[in-house]
Design a protein around this motif. Structure first.
Motif, mmCIF file in Angstrom:
data_model
loop_
_atom_site.group_PDB
_atom_site.id
_atom_site.type_symbol
_atom_site.label_atom_id
_atom_site.label_comp_id
_atom_site.label_asym_id
_atom_site.label_seq_id
_atom_site.Cartn_x
_atom_site.Cartn_y
_atom_site.Cartn_z
ATOM 1 N N GLY A 60 75.422 6.776 -75.133
ATOM 2 C CA GLY A 60 75.423 7.624 -76.328
ATOM 3 C C GLY A 60 76.460 7.173 -77.333
ATOM 4 O O GLY A 60 76.245 7.245 -78.548
ATOM 5 N N TYR A 61 77.591 6.710 -76.839
ATOM 6 C CA TYR A 61 78.657 6.173 -77.695
ATOM 7 C C TYR A 61 78.107 5.027 -78.541
ATOM 8 O O TYR A 61 78.335 4.971 -79.760
ATOM 9 C CB TYR A 61 79.802 5.695 -76.801
ATOM 10 C CG TYR A 61 81.010 5.136 -77.509
ATOM 11 C CD1 TYR A 61 82.186 5.873 -77.578
ATOM 12 C CD2 TYR A 61 81.010 3.865 -78.079
ATOM 13 C CE1 TYR A 61 83.325 5.358 -78.205
ATOM 14 C CE2 TYR A 61 82.127 3.351 -78.708
ATOM 15 C CZ TYR A 61 83.289 4.100 -78.765
ATOM 16 O OH TYR A 61 84.391 3.580 -79.394
ATOM 17 N N ALA A 62 77.376 4.115 -77.903
ATOM 18 C CA ALA A 62 76.833 2.959 -78.619
ATOM 19 C C ALA A 62 75.835 3.380 -79.682
ATOM 20 O O ALA A 62 75.821 2.831 -80.796
ATOM 21 C CB ALA A 62 76.173 1.998 -77.629
ATOM 22 N N VAL A 63 75.009 4.371 -79.362
ATOM 23 C CA VAL A 63 74.007 4.833 -80.322
ATOM 24 C C VAL A 63 74.678 5.460 -81.543
ATOM 25 O O VAL A 63 74.332 5.160 -82.695
ATOM 26 C CB VAL A 63 73.054 5.851 -79.657
ATOM 27 C CG1 VAL A 63 72.144 6.488 -80.702
ATOM 28 C CG2 VAL A 63 72.214 5.174 -78.580
ATOM 29 N N VAL A 64 75.666 6.335 -81.301
ATOM 30 C CA VAL A 64 76.372 6.972 -82.415
ATOM 31 C C VAL A 64 77.065 5.918 -83.272
ATOM 32 O O VAL A 64 76.989 5.952 -84.510
ATOM 33 C CB VAL A 64 77.397 7.998 -81.897
ATOM 34 C CG1 VAL A 64 78.266 8.517 -83.046
ATOM 35 C CG2 VAL A 64 76.693 9.159 -81.214
ATOM 36 N N HIS A 119 84.576 3.826 -84.615
ATOM 37 C CA HIS A 119 84.468 2.552 -83.903
ATOM 38 C C HIS A 119 84.076 1.431 -84.861
ATOM 39 O O HIS A 119 84.689 0.365 -84.886
ATOM 40 C CB HIS A 119 83.422 2.676 -82.782
ATOM 41 C CG HIS A 119 83.134 1.400 -82.064
ATOM 42 N ND1 HIS A 119 83.663 1.092 -80.835
ATOM 43 C CD2 HIS A 119 82.356 0.330 -82.391
ATOM 44 C CE1 HIS A 119 83.242 -0.081 -80.435
ATOM 45 N NE2 HIS A 119 82.445 -0.574 -81.376
ATOM 46 N N GLY A 120 83.050 1.679 -85.652
ATOM 47 C CA GLY A 120 82.567 0.658 -86.568
ATOM 48 C C GLY A 120 83.564 0.305 -87.649
ATOM 49 O O GLY A 120 83.623 -0.841 -88.111
ATOM 50 N N VAL A 371 78.671 -5.334 -86.816
ATOM 51 C CA VAL A 371 79.061 -4.359 -85.796
ATOM 52 C C VAL A 371 77.903 -3.421 -85.474
ATOM 53 O O VAL A 371 77.676 -3.069 -84.309
ATOM 54 C CB VAL A 371 80.290 -3.558 -86.263
ATOM 55 C CG1 VAL A 371 80.596 -2.403 -85.303
ATOM 56 C CG2 VAL A 371 81.515 -4.475 -86.350
ATOM 57 N N THR A 372 77.147 -3.021 -86.498
ATOM 58 C CA THR A 372 75.962 -2.194 -86.259
ATOM 59 C C THR A 372 74.973 -2.933 -85.365
ATOM 60 O O THR A 372 74.422 -2.370 -84.410
ATOM 61 C CB THR A 372 75.286 -1.823 -87.589
ATOM 62 O OG1 THR A 372 76.186 -1.056 -88.381
ATOM 63 C CG2 THR A 372 74.022 -1.012 -87.349
ATOM 64 N N GLY A 373 74.764 -4.217 -85.664
ATOM 65 C CA GLY A 373 73.877 -5.022 -84.826
ATOM 66 C C GLY A 373 74.375 -5.128 -83.401
ATOM 67 O O GLY A 373 73.592 -5.103 -82.440
ATOM 68 N N PHE A 374 75.689 -5.242 -83.247
ATOM 69 C CA PHE A 374 76.288 -5.325 -81.909
ATOM 70 C C PHE A 374 75.963 -4.072 -81.106
ATOM 71 O O PHE A 374 75.563 -4.143 -79.930
ATOM 72 C CB PHE A 374 77.810 -5.486 -82.053
ATOM 73 C CG PHE A 374 78.486 -5.996 -80.813
ATOM 74 C CD1 PHE A 374 78.873 -7.319 -80.721
ATOM 75 C CD2 PHE A 374 78.746 -5.163 -79.733
ATOM 76 C CE1 PHE A 374 79.504 -7.809 -79.576
ATOM 77 C CE2 PHE A 374 79.373 -5.623 -78.595
ATOM 78 C CZ PHE A 374 79.756 -6.960 -78.511
ATOM 79 N N GLN A 375 76.114 -2.908 -81.742
ATOM 80 C CA GLN A 375 75.828 -1.646 -81.039
ATOM 81 C C GLN A 375 74.332 -1.500 -80.741
ATOM 82 O O GLN A 375 73.951 -0.981 -79.686
ATOM 83 C CB GLN A 375 76.320 -0.469 -81.877
ATOM 84 C CG GLN A 375 77.821 -0.457 -82.105
ATOM 85 C CD GLN A 375 78.612 -0.439 -80.808
ATOM 86 O OE1 GLN A 375 78.291 0.296 -79.884
ATOM 87 N NE2 GLN A 375 79.657 -1.246 -80.740
ATOM 88 N N ILE A 376 73.492 -1.968 -81.650
ATOM 89 C CA ILE A 376 72.045 -1.958 -81.388
ATOM 90 C C ILE A 376 71.735 -2.847 -80.188
ATOM 91 O O ILE A 376 70.908 -2.510 -79.332
ATOM 92 C CB ILE A 376 71.260 -2.436 -82.632
ATOM 93 C CG1 ILE A 376 71.370 -1.390 -83.749
ATOM 94 C CG2 ILE A 376 69.798 -2.698 -82.291
ATOM 95 C CD1 ILE A 376 70.797 -1.852 -85.076
ATOM 96 N N GLY A 377 72.426 -3.992 -80.112
ATOM 97 C CA GLY A 377 72.235 -4.888 -78.975
ATOM 98 C C GLY A 377 72.638 -4.234 -77.663
ATOM 99 O O GLY A 377 71.954 -4.385 -76.639
ATOM 100 N N ILE A 378 73.746 -3.490 -77.678
ATOM 101 C CA ILE A 378 74.182 -2.793 -76.464
ATOM 102 C C ILE A 378 73.134 -1.785 -76.023
ATOM 103 O O ILE A 378 72.729 -1.747 -74.853
ATOM 104 C CB ILE A 378 75.529 -2.075 -76.703
ATOM 105 C CG1 ILE A 378 76.651 -3.091 -76.930
ATOM 106 C CG2 ILE A 378 75.875 -1.177 -75.513
ATOM 107 C CD1 ILE A 378 77.974 -2.457 -77.292
ATOM 108 N N ALA A 379 72.690 -0.948 -76.969
ATOM 109 C CA ALA A 379 71.739 0.105 -76.626
ATOM 110 C C ALA A 379 70.397 -0.464 -76.180
ATOM 111 O O ALA A 379 69.820 -0.028 -75.170
ATOM 112 C CB ALA A 379 71.548 1.037 -77.815
ATOM 113 N N SER A 380 69.882 -1.461 -76.920
ATOM 114 C CA SER A 380 68.566 -2.013 -76.578
ATOM 115 C C SER A 380 68.616 -2.812 -75.284
ATOM 116 O O SER A 380 67.695 -2.754 -74.464
ATOM 117 C CB SER A 380 68.047 -2.895 -77.723
ATOM 118 O OG SER A 380 68.940 -3.965 -77.980
#
Length: 432
Positions: A60-64, A119-120, A371-380
């Protein structure tokens, strides 16, 4: 006969100390980001919720973070970069204190959301801030230095909070981490000169020393707008960010389920802690190496790093099929994890520096996209890994290897990583 004055080739002691403080900021942020991992059962038992719900605190952290990074960075643009970094760390302190006093799952959710909100901001601005402390031909080294904090979090932070949590409890550990973050925040105020006279207000471009730069020769032809400080080349920025998303997805597809994967490959759960240490230690080596070459041959560094990444996950996929028993599989897994961990730690600074070089004076906004892409990568990656886990954990490194190989082909063919820069003589040679 000729004379001339060359630009300084090294980072001085003062700049190195300031970079170390910025690395401390990434260290505390990553340590809190993965805080529940080692203490997941303790937190679940204390809050009387299933372990799976505590696991959602991580995903959830990554998504937010993915959702809010670009708007929060745009909001942060209203103040100086240094001020935004300090505010993000103060928000982290609040989140850590909330965790320290959490008596319910809902309070823990608020704590995690609070940290994810900024975070971002921190990750988008920390590398550009580091770039203002060094000559522009050392931006890659500076980026690797501050990213070293996240690597140190994997080696010391996560295992350390787990160990301390077992001794004094997870709430007290969260409060101790808050105290450490306060100290780091004070250090950042000093590092970026946010006090008194001579205040340093980092702008969008590296301060450097005013020395012109020219591309380093690693075989990558120079293209327009490759240089830091020029006009942003958004198509290339977005291409590099998209490549990074695939690579991050490939990593977290397997890394999220590291314990399960290691147990299935080696036949014993006892190898997990040791292999995590190998992963983190190799990451430290990878970070050091990329700091040496990222400013001279970034395209070649990216290619070699991603090839090693693919070799590591590929070897891990093959390890379970090796004969010779637990020892042979464990040895193969250790080598695989070392290659994987070293390469993953190295690839982040390469891509982040590349994004800043392409973004020119719009480095903050470009970093927020990265950074947004990084978090999308984590979630996906985590989601895809969960789907594959239902079939067999051994599919995880196989699919990771396929995705990393695709990224390697793109990097070799499209060459999305921009050229490096090097200092030239400040004055024209004088002949007599």
């Amino acid at each position: 006969m000729s004379t001339g004055t060359a630009a300084p080739a090294r980072i001085d002691a003062s700049a190195a100390a300031r970079l170390a403080v910025l690395a401390g900021a990434t260290f505390v942020y990553v340590t809190f980001e993965v805080f529940p991992v080692g203490l997941i059962q303790d937190i679940a038992g204390s809050l009387d919720v299933p372990t799976g719900r505590v696991g959602l605190l991580i995903s959830g952290y990554a998504v937010v973070a993915a959702v809010v990074t670009m708007p929060t960075v745009a909001l942060a643009a209203r103040v100086s970069r240094g001020t935004a970094l300090v505010v993000s760390l103060l928000v982290l302190v609040v989140a850590e204190v909330l965790a320290g006093f959490a008596t319910s799952y809902s309070v823990m959710v608020v704590s995690r959301v609070a940290a994810a909100l900024t975070h971002g901001v921190l990750w988008s601005l920390i590398a550009p801030a580091a770039a203002t402390l060094v000559p522009r031909h050392r931006v890659g080294t500076a980026t690797a230095a501050v990213f070293g904090g996240s690597t140190l979090a994997a080696i010391v932070g996560s295992p350390g909070t787990t160990l301390v949590g077992e001794l004094i409890g997870w709430r007290a550990t969260a409060l101790a981490l808050a105290a450490a973050t306060v100290a780091v925040t004070v250090g950042v105020v000093w590092a970026l000169g946010l006090y008194g006279r001579g205040r340093r207000t980092p702008g969008p471009e590296p301060e450097g020393d005013g020395t012109p730069a020219e591309p380093e020769g690693d075989g990558t032809p120079e293209r327009p707008d490759d240089r830091i400080g020029g006009r942003a080349h958004w198509p290339r920025v977005l291409t590099l960010c998209a490549v990074a998303v695939v690579l991050i997805s490939a990593h977290f597809l397997s890394y999220t389920y590291f314990a399960v994967l290691v147990t299935d490959v080696t036949g014993t759960s006892g190898a997990t802690v040791g292999l995590l240490a190998v992963f983190g230690g190799a990451g430290a080596v990878g970070t050091w190496l990329v700091g040496r070459y990222n400013d001279t041959v970034p395209q070649r560094t990216a290619s070699v790093t991603i090839a090693v990444f693919a070799g590591g996950t590929g070897l891990l996929a093959l390890a379970s099929g090796l004969g010779g028993g637990v020892m042979a599989r464990g040895t193969a897994a250790a080598v695989a994890v070392a290659l994987w961990g070293g390469a993953f730690a190295a690839v982040g600074p390469v891509f982040q520096t590349g994004v800043m070089r392409l973004a020119g004076s719009d480095a903050d906004r470009a970093s927020s996209v990265y950074v947004t892409g990084f978090q999308i990568g984590i979630a996906s990656g985590s989601a895809l890994g969960a789907a594959l886990l239902g079939r067999s954990s051994l599919w995880l490194p196989v699919v990771s290897t396929v995705l990393v190989t695709v990224v390697l082909l793109i990097v070799l063919v499209r060459r999305p990583v921009p050229v490096a820069e090097k200092p030239v003589d400040r004055y024209s040679a004088v002949h007599s």
